[in-house]
Design a protein around this motif. Structure first.
Motif, PDB file in Angstrom:
ATOM      1  N   SER A 205     -20.663  32.275  -2.130  1.00  0.00           N
ATOM      2  CA  SER A 205     -21.726  32.282  -1.121  1.00  0.00           C
ATOM      3  C   SER A 205     -21.155  32.442   0.276  1.00  0.00           C
ATOM      4  O   SER A 205     -21.871  32.790   1.214  1.00  0.00           O
ATOM      5  N   MET A 206     -19.826  32.194   0.427  1.00  0.00           N
ATOM      6  CA  MET A 206     -19.190  32.420   1.734  1.00  0.00           C
ATOM      7  C   MET A 206     -19.302  33.875   2.161  1.00  0.00           C
ATOM      8  O   MET A 206     -19.276  34.191   3.351  1.00  0.00           O
ATOM      9  N   PHE A 207     -19.415  34.770   1.179  1.00  0.00           N
ATOM     10  CA  PHE A 207     -19.448  36.193   1.497  1.00  0.00           C
ATOM     11  C   PHE A 207     -20.826  36.642   1.989  1.00  0.00           C
ATOM     12  O   PHE A 207     -20.966  37.750   2.509  1.00  0.00           O
ATOM     13  N   THR A 208     -21.836  35.794   1.790  1.00  0.00           N
ATOM     14  CA  THR A 208     -23.184  36.169   2.221  1.00  0.00           C
ATOM     15  C   THR A 208     -23.704  35.277   3.341  1.00  0.00           C
ATOM     16  O   THR A 208     -24.546  35.708   4.135  1.00  0.00           O
ATOM     17  N   ALA A 209     -23.235  34.022   3.407  1.00  0.00           N
ATOM     18  CA  ALA A 209     -23.672  33.124   4.474  1.00  0.00           C
ATOM     19  C   ALA A 209     -23.064  33.574   5.802  1.00  0.00           C
ATOM     20  O   ALA A 209     -21.859  33.817   5.885  1.00  0.00           O
ATOM     21  N   ASN A 210     -23.899  33.674   6.825  1.00  0.00           N
ATOM     22  CA  ASN A 210     -23.414  34.147   8.120  1.00  0.00           C
ATOM     23  C   ASN A 210     -24.148  33.417   9.241  1.00  0.00           C
ATOM     24  O   ASN A 210     -24.923  34.008   9.990  1.00  0.00           O
ATOM     25  N   PRO A 211     -23.897  32.104   9.384  1.00  0.00           N
ATOM     26  CA  PRO A 211     -24.640  31.317  10.376  1.00  0.00           C
ATOM     27  C   PRO A 211     -24.362  31.733  11.812  1.00  0.00           C
ATOM     28  O   PRO A 211     -25.185  31.476  12.697  1.00  0.00           O
ATOM     29  N   ASP A 212     -23.223  32.362  12.069  1.00  0.00           N
ATOM     30  CA  ASP A 212     -22.878  32.747  13.437  1.00  0.00           C
ATOM     31  C   ASP A 212     -23.341  34.154  13.796  1.00  0.00           C
ATOM     32  O   ASP A 212     -23.106  34.621  14.914  1.00  0.00           O
ATOM     33  N   GLY A 213     -23.977  34.840  12.848  1.00  0.00           N
ATOM     34  CA  GLY A 213     -24.473  36.186  13.113  1.00  0.00           C
ATOM     35  C   GLY A 213     -23.380  37.204  13.378  1.00  0.00           C
ATOM     36  O   GLY A 213     -23.566  38.140  14.162  1.00  0.00           O
ATOM     37  N   LEU A 214     -22.252  37.063  12.703  1.00  0.00           N
ATOM     38  CA  LEU A 214     -21.129  37.982  12.909  1.00  0.00           C
ATOM     39  C   LEU A 214     -21.336  39.280  12.158  1.00  0.00           C
ATOM     40  O   LEU A 214     -22.087  39.344  11.179  1.00  0.00           O
ATOM     41  N   SER A 215     -20.663  40.321  12.598  1.00  0.00           N
ATOM     42  CA  SER A 215     -20.659  41.564  11.852  1.00  0.00           C
ATOM     43  C   SER A 215     -19.849  41.381  10.578  1.00  0.00           C
ATOM     44  O   SER A 215     -19.063  40.432  10.454  1.00  0.00           O
ATOM     45  N   LEU A 216     -20.016  42.278   9.616  1.00  0.00           N
ATOM     46  CA  LEU A 216     -19.259  42.176   8.379  1.00  0.00           C
ATOM     47  C   LEU A 216     -17.756  42.250   8.646  1.00  0.00           C
ATOM     48  O   LEU A 216     -16.961  41.552   8.025  1.00  0.00           O
ATOM     49  N   GLU A 217     -17.385  43.106   9.588  1.00  0.00           N
ATOM     50  CA  GLU A 217     -15.970  43.253   9.930  1.00  0.00           C
ATOM     51  C   GLU A 217     -15.415  41.954  10.518  1.00  0.00           C
ATOM     52  O   GLU A 217     -14.296  41.527  10.184  1.00  0.00           O
ATOM     53  N   ALA A 218     -16.202  41.322  11.390  1.00  0.00           N
ATOM     54  CA  ALA A 218     -15.761  40.069  12.003  1.00  0.00           C
ATOM     55  C   ALA A 218     -15.681  38.957  10.961  1.00  0.00           C
ATOM     56  O   ALA A 218     -14.760  38.129  10.984  1.00  0.00           O
ATOM     57  N   MET A 219     -16.649  38.938  10.025  1.00  0.00           N
ATOM     58  CA  MET A 219     -16.614  37.939   8.950  1.00  0.00           C
ATOM     59  C   MET A 219     -15.373  38.116   8.084  1.00  0.00           C
ATOM     60  O   MET A 219     -14.706  37.142   7.726  1.00  0.00           O
ATOM     61  N   ALA A 220     -15.055  39.366   7.751  1.00  0.00           N
ATOM     62  CA  ALA A 220     -13.885  39.636   6.914  1.00  0.00           C
ATOM     63  C   ALA A 220     -12.599  39.244   7.633  1.00  0.00           C
ATOM     64  O   ALA A 220     -11.685  38.658   7.034  1.00  0.00           O
ATOM     65  N   ALA A 221     -12.524  39.560   8.923  1.00  0.00           N
ATOM     66  CA  ALA A 221     -11.325  39.216   9.702  1.00  0.00           C
ATOM     67  C   ALA A 221     -11.158  37.704   9.797  1.00  0.00           C
ATOM     68  O   ALA A 221     -10.043  37.176   9.642  1.00  0.00           O
ATOM     69  N   LYS A 222     -12.256  37.002  10.026  1.00  0.00           N
ATOM     70  CA  LYS A 222     -12.211  35.548  10.123  1.00  0.00           C
ATOM     71  C   LYS A 222     -11.790  34.923   8.791  1.00  0.00           C
ATOM     72  O   LYS A 222     -10.986  33.989   8.747  1.00  0.00           O
ATOM     73  N   GLY A 223     -12.329  35.464   7.694  1.00  0.00           N
ATOM     74  CA  GLY A 223     -11.971  34.951   6.372  1.00  0.00           C
ATOM     75  C   GLY A 223     -10.510  35.189   6.040  1.00  0.00           C
ATOM     76  O   GLY A 223      -9.857  34.336   5.437  1.00  0.00           O
ATOM     77  N   ALA A 224      -9.989  36.341   6.444  1.00  0.00           N
ATOM     78  CA  ALA A 224      -8.581  36.652   6.175  1.00  0.00           C
ATOM     79  C   ALA A 224      -7.655  35.711   6.935  1.00  0.00           C
ATOM     80  O   ALA A 224      -6.633  35.267   6.409  1.00  0.00           O
ATOM     81  N   VAL A 225      -8.003  35.379   8.173  1.00  0.00           N
ATOM     82  CA  VAL A 225      -7.197  34.456   8.970  1.00  0.00           C
ATOM     83  C   VAL A 225      -7.214  33.067   8.340  1.00  0.00           C
ATOM     84  O   VAL A 225      -6.174  32.396   8.227  1.00  0.00           O
ATOM     85  N   LEU A 226      -8.403  32.621   7.912  1.00  0.00           N
ATOM     86  CA  LEU A 226      -8.513  31.311   7.295  1.00  0.00           C
ATOM     87  C   LEU A 226      -7.683  31.235   6.017  1.00  0.00           C
ATOM     88  O   LEU A 226      -6.936  30.272   5.798  1.00  0.00           O
ATOM     89  N   LEU A 227      -7.796  32.250   5.170  1.00  0.00           N
ATOM     90  CA  LEU A 227      -7.039  32.262   3.926  1.00  0.00           C
ATOM     91  C   LEU A 227      -5.534  32.267   4.202  1.00  0.00           C
ATOM     92  O   LEU A 227      -4.768  31.541   3.553  1.00  0.00           O
ATOM     93  N   GLU A 228      -5.115  33.052   5.162  1.00  0.00           N
ATOM     94  CA  GLU A 228      -3.686  33.109   5.491  1.00  0.00           C
ATOM     95  C   GLU A 228      -3.193  31.747   5.979  1.00  0.00           C
ATOM     96  O   GLU A 228      -2.091  31.307   5.633  1.00  0.00           O
ATOM     97  N   ASN A 229      -4.026  31.062   6.763  1.00  0.00           N
ATOM     98  CA  ASN A 229      -3.644  29.737   7.255  1.00  0.00           C
ATOM     99  C   ASN A 229      -3.533  28.719   6.119  1.00  0.00           C
ATOM    100  O   ASN A 229      -2.629  27.877   6.106  1.00  0.00           O
TER     101      ASN A 229
END
Length: 396
Positions: A205-229
């Motif tokens: 559901s993380m891939f569909t929930a978007n409470p901050d109204g980010l673009s798909l690209e921004a969501m993907a970038a944010k998720g990649a940073v979190l996973l890397e951390n």
């Protein structure tokens, strides 16, 4: 300096002091007349015992001052011969003691007691703050606790969702690990879970929930940073990490096991990495570690075909340390953890640093970054989108 540290320990000196504690020089150091020699001696002996329980010293000058006070308190003015020029440690200790001159022994004891009391207060406050920082990473879905024995337990606690890991749990996991890296009271980590599942992996559901109204690209970038951390927190963690897998594990709940130091599986547990059926790719350095650990053939079967691995096969291939029966799993894991905690903590950390050398850490971090960048691209691709839509359809 290791010789100096050992000598300080042998005299009952504490191993940590700060400038603020050394600067305390209360007026009562001029010995209250009501204090008897016997009571002062008892307080001094208690301070010696308390000093042995304090965290390691970090300041060599402070070590020498504490040593000098100890010697002055026990023997009075320094009347020993000056060590030779090449005895650097001996000269430093001799000079520190000599500087105290004719200071009365009782005054030296009082100063020593005051310093120990101040250090104990600071250490207690610091330890409490550190523990609170670590515990603040916890939540209802991620339980975090530090035992008196020094075990940091991180427990996935979302059994109704098969312990699927969401953003808040990932962030809590990173905080718990990062904040405990330098805590002297934490000797090891136990990663475990509630319920029948160890974890079903990422909460899709993380891939569909978007409470901050980010673009798909921004969501993907944010998720990649979190996973890397998250993965980097495991790569760089300096203390032993134990994983207790009591049930099925999927995705990152499997791949992260290769970055743990000891992995124990319940005999009924299974490991599943269905990346290519979800339009995704390996993470947590599994693209590097799985082939190294189990060989390319078995690793390809898991990472490309998504074939499950039994608990027995996980041990046979080297991914897990040992399997335990259903009835005694918790007790057997507890026994292993207690054995680990009985080992010397610095020896454990130095040994792990040799096993996972700086060069190995750098290699893992580079692989981690490449994997996360690949995932970021795949998350935006049609295959991952199709897999998520099918997942949502099944939920309905």
């Amino acid at each position: 300096m290791s010789t100096l540290r050992s000598l300080l320990r042998s005299t009952g000196l504490p191993s940590r002091v700060t400038n603020s504690s050394l600067s305390r020089r209360p007026a009562q150091l001029a010995m209250a007349s009501g204090s008897s020699s016997s009571s002062l001696h008892e307080r001094f002996e208690k301070s010696l015992a308390l000093g042995k329980t304090l965290p390691p010293l970090s300041d060599n000058a402070a070590k020498l001052e504490m040593y000098a006070l100890f010697k002055q308190a026990n023997g009075g003015k320094n009347a020993t011969s000056k060590p030779g020029m090449l005895d650097f440690v001996g000269r430093a200790k001799w000079d520190a003691w000599t500087r105290l001159g004719d200071m009365p022994q009782d005054e030296a004891k009082l100063k020593y007691i005051e310093l120990i009391d101040g250090m104990a207060a600071e250490s207690g406050a610091s330890a409490q703050e550190e523990a609170e920082a670590t515990a603040s990473g916890g939540s209802e879905d991620l339980l975090v606790d530090i035992s008196d024995a020094g075990l940091l337990t991180i427990q996935l606690n979302r059994p109704k969702r098969f312990n699927a890991i969401d953003v808040a749990m990932y962030e809590g996991l990173v905080q718990a690990l990062e904040s405990s890296k330098t805590q002297t009271r934490v000797k090891a980590v136990l990663l475990k879970a509630s319920g029948e599942y160890f974890s079903s992996g990422n909460d899709l559901s993380m891939f569909t929930a978007n409470p901050d109204g980010l673009s798909l690209e921004a969501m993907a970038a944010k998720g990649a940073v979190l996973l890397e951390n998250v993965v980097n927190a495991f790569i760089t963690y300096p203390k032993p990490v134990v994983a207790a897998v009591q049930g099925p594990a999927v995705g990152i709940a499997v791949t992260i096991l290769a970055l743990c130091d000891l992995v124990y599986l319940k005999e009924t547990a299974t490991l599943h990495t269905p990346f290519t059926s979800l339009g995704q790719s390996p993470e947590a350095c599994s693209s590097l570690l799985f082939p190294r650990i189990m060989g390319s053939a078995r690793a390809n079967a898991m990472l490309l075909l998504g074939e499950k691995l039994s608990a027995k096969d996980a041990v046979d291939t080297g991914l897990a340390s040992e399997t335990f029966g259903v009835a005694d799993f918790d007790a057997r894991v507890q026994a292993k953890v207690e054995l680990l905690l009985s080992r010397y903590p610095q020896s454990l950390q130095r040994s792990k640093a040799l096993i996972r050398s700086p060069a190995a850490v750098q290699e893992l971090q580079e692989v981690n970054h490449r994997e996360c960048q690949t995932l970021k691209e795949l998350w935006l691709g049609p295959e991952c989108m199709d897999a998520i839509l099918k997942f949502q359809a099944r939920k309905k």
